[in-house]
Design a protein around this motif. Structure first.
Motif, short mmCIF file in Angstrom:
data_model
loop_
_atom_site.label_atom_id
_atom_site.label_comp_id
_atom_site.label_asym_id
_atom_site.label_seq_id
_atom_site.Cartn_x
_atom_site.Cartn_y
_atom_site.Cartn_z
N PRO A 42 0.83 -1.36 0.00
CA PRO A 42 0.02 0.17 0.13
C PRO A 42 0.95 1.45 -0.01
CG PRO A 42 0.09 -1.30 2.18
CD PRO A 42 0.56 -2.19 1.25
N ALA A 43 2.05 1.37 0.75
CA ALA A 43 2.82 2.32 0.64
C ALA A 43 3.17 2.76 -0.84
CB ALA A 43 4.20 2.05 1.39
N GLY A 44 3.64 1.73 -1.65
CA GLY A 44 4.25 1.79 -2.78
C GLY A 44 3.07 2.40 -3.72
N VAL A 45 1.92 1.77 -3.81
CA VAL A 45 0.80 2.41 -4.53
C VAL A 45 0.47 3.57 -4.38
CG1 VAL A 45 -1.75 2.29 -4.73
CG2 VAL A 45 -0.50 0.26 -4.62
N TYR A 46 0.64 4.33 -2.88
CA TYR A 46 0.14 5.48 -2.69
C TYR A 46 1.18 6.65 -2.76
CZ TYR A 46 -4.43 4.66 -0.82
OH TYR A 46 -5.52 4.28 -0.56
N HIS A 54 10.94 10.06 -7.21
CA HIS A 54 12.02 9.20 -7.23
C HIS A 54 11.87 8.14 -6.09
CE1 HIS A 54 14.29 11.81 -9.89
NE2 HIS A 54 13.91 12.67 -9.08
N LEU A 55 11.53 6.67 -6.43
CA LEU A 55 11.16 5.81 -5.70
C LEU A 55 12.11 4.33 -5.90
CD1 LEU A 55 9.27 4.77 -3.45
CD2 LEU A 55 7.67 3.93 -5.25
N GLY A 56 12.65 4.20 -4.49
CA GLY A 56 13.80 3.01 -4.53
C GLY A 56 12.89 2.02 -3.97
N ILE A 57 13.06 0.67 -4.61
CA ILE A 57 12.18 -0.39 -3.68
C ILE A 57 13.10 -1.60 -3.82
CG2 ILE A 57 10.38 -1.86 -3.95
CD1 ILE A 57 9.12 -0.16 -6.05
N ALA A 87 6.28 -4.96 -8.31
CA ALA A 87 6.00 -3.58 -7.89
C ALA A 87 6.32 -2.34 -8.86
CB ALA A 87 6.89 -3.30 -6.61
N THR A 88 7.29 -2.41 -9.69
CA THR A 88 7.64 -1.44 -10.58
C THR A 88 6.49 -1.57 -11.48
OG1 THR A 88 9.98 -1.90 -10.06
CG2 THR A 88 9.20 -0.79 -12.27
N THR A 89 6.42 -2.85 -12.14
CA THR A 89 5.15 -2.67 -13.06
C THR A 89 3.67 -2.07 -12.75
OG1 THR A 89 6.40 -4.84 -14.14
CG2 THR A 89 4.02 -4.20 -14.74
N THR A 90 3.48 -2.56 -11.54
CA THR A 90 2.21 -1.77 -11.02
C THR A 90 2.29 -0.24 -10.97
OG1 THR A 90 1.65 -4.15 -9.97
CG2 THR A 90 0.68 -2.16 -9.24
N ILE A 91 3.47 0.06 -10.08
CA ILE A 91 3.47 1.63 -9.67
C ILE A 91 3.35 2.28 -11.18
CG2 ILE A 91 4.61 3.36 -8.71
CD1 ILE A 91 5.38 1.07 -6.77
N LYS A 92 4.45 1.82 -12.09
CA LYS A 92 4.60 2.60 -13.65
C LYS A 92 3.19 2.50 -14.19
CE LYS A 92 8.63 3.77 -14.62
NZ LYS A 92 9.01 5.20 -15.01
N SER A 93 2.22 1.33 -14.18
CA SER A 93 1.06 1.40 -14.73
C SER A 93 -0.01 2.49 -14.17
CB SER A 93 0.39 0.15 -14.71
OG SER A 93 0.21 -0.33 -13.60
N ASN A 95 1.20 5.36 -12.64
CA ASN A 95 1.80 6.78 -12.91
C ASN A 95 3.16 6.60 -13.46
OD1 ASN A 95 2.93 9.28 -12.73
ND2 ASN A 95 2.31 9.53 -10.46
N PRO A 96 3.06 6.59 -14.92
CA PRO A 96 4.50 6.71 -15.53
C PRO A 96 5.60 7.67 -15.36
CG PRO A 96 2.57 7.19 -16.94
CD PRO A 96 1.94 6.90 -15.51
N ASP A 97 5.20 8.80 -14.55
CA ASP A 97 6.09 9.73 -14.37
C ASP A 97 7.11 9.38 -13.37
OD1 ASP A 97 5.22 11.81 -15.95
OD2 ASP A 97 3.99 12.81 -14.35
N ILE A 98 6.77 8.46 -12.31
CA ILE A 98 7.76 7.87 -11.39
C ILE A 98 9.07 7.18 -11.91
CG2 ILE A 98 7.98 6.76 -9.22
CD1 ILE A 98 5.75 9.05 -9.43
N ASN A 99 10.10 7.64 -11.33
CA ASN A 99 11.28 7.02 -11.70
C ASN A 99 11.57 5.99 -10.39
OD1 ASN A 99 14.23 6.39 -12.52
ND2 ASN A 99 14.89 8.05 -11.12
N ILE A 100 11.66 4.70 -10.91
CA ILE A 100 11.73 3.75 -9.96
C ILE A 100 12.97 3.15 -9.82
CG2 ILE A 100 10.88 1.45 -9.07
CD1 ILE A 100 7.97 2.37 -10.24
N ILE A 101 13.70 2.82 -8.99
CA ILE A 101 14.99 2.16 -8.93
C ILE A 101 14.87 0.73 -8.02
CG2 ILE A 101 17.30 2.17 -8.18
CD1 ILE A 101 15.70 5.46 -8.73
N PRO A 102 14.55 -0.39 -8.73
CA PRO A 102 14.38 -1.68 -8.04
C PRO A 102 15.59 -2.20 -7.80
CG PRO A 102 14.31 -1.96 -10.29
CD PRO A 102 14.51 -0.53 -10.42
#
Length: 184
Positions: A42-46, A54-57, A87-93, A95-102
């Motif tokens: 839920p934290a990642g979704v919100y 910029h979100l690192g996971i 998680a990256t796939t779900t969050i990018k779907s 909000n594609p603006d987010i830069n995710i570093i897995p």
């Protein structure tokens, strides 16, 4: 902000506590999420929906079928894939603006400083005490605030630990419980 961002975050602009300046700060923020399971989901979704730029996971587990009833970042088609990938796939779907570093690895004493150095805030959703104490100790040393969450069955808690401005997790719980005493 782009026209799409102005539209996407328009509801935030109406909130005096956020507004355009606050949204710009969210887009510039760098948050590390430790764990992509029951608390990290839920934290990642919100965080993604809110526009944290910029979100690192970090998580070393793979999605299992038994995760899906509580870990909302993951889907049936993700079973068997690394949680950070799912998680990256779900969050990018969302909000594609987010830069995710897995980071498909375990957080350890050998990598914690290098990883934490890239982030402004740590969201601790880990599921074991060794990692929780490592997160605390590194954050105190590096002066990084932690949003800490924990849950057991139908009980949960959320705490903010801001180093040098109040107690830390280890201040409250100096010694981890013995292995096996508390279920994860």
């Amino acid at each position: 902000m782009t026209h799409e961002q102005l539209d996407r975050y328009s509801r935030h602009f109406m909130l005096t506590e956020v507004g355009e300046q606050g949204q710009a700060k969210l887009l510039d923020a760098k948050v590390l999420m430790v764990g992509a399971g029951g608390l990290g989901s839920p934290a990642g979704v919100y965080l993604g929906a809110a526009g944290v730029g910029h979100l690192g996971i970090i998580d070393s587990d793979v999605v299992e079928l038994s995760n899906l009833q509580r870990q909302i970042l993951h889907r049936t088609e993700s079973v068997g894939t690394p949680k950070v990938q799912s998680a990256t796939t779900t969050i990018k779907s969302l909000n594609p603006d987010i830069n995710i570093i897995p980071y498909n690895l375990r957080l350890t004493a050998d990598n914690v400083e290098e990883i934490f150095s890239e982030y402004d805030l740590i969201v601790d959703g880990c599921d074991n005490f060794a990692t929780r104490y490592l997160v605390n100790d590194a954050a105190v040393l590096m002066n990084k605030p932690i949003v800490h969450g924990s849950i057991f069955q139908f009980e949960g808690q959320v705490s903010l630990f801001k180093p040098h401005e109040g107690p830390c997790y280890r201040c409250m719980y100096p010694i981890p419980p013995p292995p096996g005493l508390v279920p994860s």
